[in-house]
Motif scaffolding. Structure first.
Motif, short mmCIF file in Angstrom:
data_model
loop_
_atom_site.label_atom_id
_atom_site.label_comp_id
_atom_site.label_asym_id
_atom_site.label_seq_id
_atom_site.Cartn_x
_atom_site.Cartn_y
_atom_site.Cartn_z
N ASP A 101 -1.51 21.41 7.61
CA ASP A 101 -1.82 22.15 6.37
C ASP A 101 -0.58 22.29 5.48
OD1 ASP A 101 -4.32 22.48 7.39
OD2 ASP A 101 -4.23 24.66 7.57
N GLY A 102 -0.70 21.88 4.23
CA GLY A 102 0.36 22.06 3.26
C GLY A 102 1.51 21.07 3.36
N LYS A 103 1.41 20.10 4.25
CA LYS A 103 2.48 19.11 4.36
C LYS A 103 2.08 17.85 3.60
CE LYS A 103 4.24 20.72 8.73
NZ LYS A 103 4.44 20.45 10.13
N LYS A 104 3.07 17.23 2.96
CA LYS A 104 2.83 16.01 2.20
C LYS A 104 3.45 14.84 2.95
CE LYS A 104 3.56 14.02 -2.36
NZ LYS A 104 4.12 14.24 -3.68
N HIS A 105 2.67 13.79 3.15
CA HIS A 105 3.16 12.58 3.81
C HIS A 105 3.13 11.44 2.80
CE1 HIS A 105 2.24 13.79 8.25
NE2 HIS A 105 3.00 14.66 7.63
N SER A 106 4.22 10.68 2.73
CA SER A 106 4.33 9.54 1.83
C SER A 106 4.90 8.37 2.60
CB SER A 106 5.26 9.85 0.65
OG SER A 106 4.78 10.95 -0.09
N PHE A 107 4.30 7.19 2.41
CA PHE A 107 4.83 5.99 3.04
C PHE A 107 4.31 4.75 2.33
CE2 PHE A 107 1.05 7.09 5.47
CZ PHE A 107 0.37 5.90 5.59
N LEU A 164 0.86 -1.18 0.00
CA LEU A 164 0.00 0.00 0.00
C LEU A 164 0.90 1.22 0.00
CD1 LEU A 164 -2.79 1.46 0.39
CD2 LEU A 164 -2.24 1.45 2.82
N THR A 165 0.73 2.08 -0.99
CA THR A 165 1.49 3.31 -1.09
C THR A 165 0.56 4.47 -0.80
OG1 THR A 165 2.99 2.37 -2.72
CG2 THR A 165 2.87 4.77 -2.62
N VAL A 166 0.93 5.29 0.17
CA VAL A 166 0.15 6.48 0.53
C VAL A 166 0.99 7.70 0.19
CG1 VAL A 166 -0.92 7.76 2.41
CG2 VAL A 166 -1.07 5.27 2.37
N ASP A 167 0.37 8.61 -0.53
CA ASP A 167 1.01 9.86 -0.93
C ASP A 167 -0.06 10.93 -0.76
OD1 ASP A 167 3.13 11.38 -1.89
OD2 ASP A 167 2.57 11.08 -3.98
N PHE A 168 -0.05 11.62 0.36
CA PHE A 168 -1.17 12.49 0.72
C PHE A 168 -0.69 13.87 1.13
CE2 PHE A 168 -4.38 14.14 3.68
CZ PHE A 168 -5.51 14.04 2.88
#
Length: 79
Positions: free
Chosen positions: A46-52, A33-37
């Motif tokens: 706000d405005g931060k991108k999290h990927s895992f 599962l790839t999360v890119d949010f």
């Protein structure tokens, strides 16, 4: 966690347990599962991108804890 060399995906690890997920010729060879949010308004992020990335085992363990189950649909044709 993804490891790139010369802009090519070389290694991939589950961010939760650290398991190395098989990658061959830049193609992921296991269920992951790839999360890119990117967080939007009304959050503390706000405005931060999290990927895992999560291996299938960790994904299964995490969704067992959900109060409401994951919606699931069956597909017969995979691309």
């Amino acid at each position: 966690m993804r490891v790139y060399r010369e802009k090519q995906l070389k290694q991939l690890y589950c961010n939760n347990c650290g398991k190395e997920i098989k990658v061959q010729n830049e193609m992921i060879q296991e269920g992951v599962l790839t999360v890119d949010f990117t967080w939007g308004y009304f959050s503390d992020k706000d405005g931060k991108k999290h990927s895992f990335d999560l291996c299938e085992k960790c994904y299964d363990e995490i969704i067992k804890k959900f109060k409401y189950p994951v919606e699931e649909k069956e597909y017969t044709e995979l691309i």
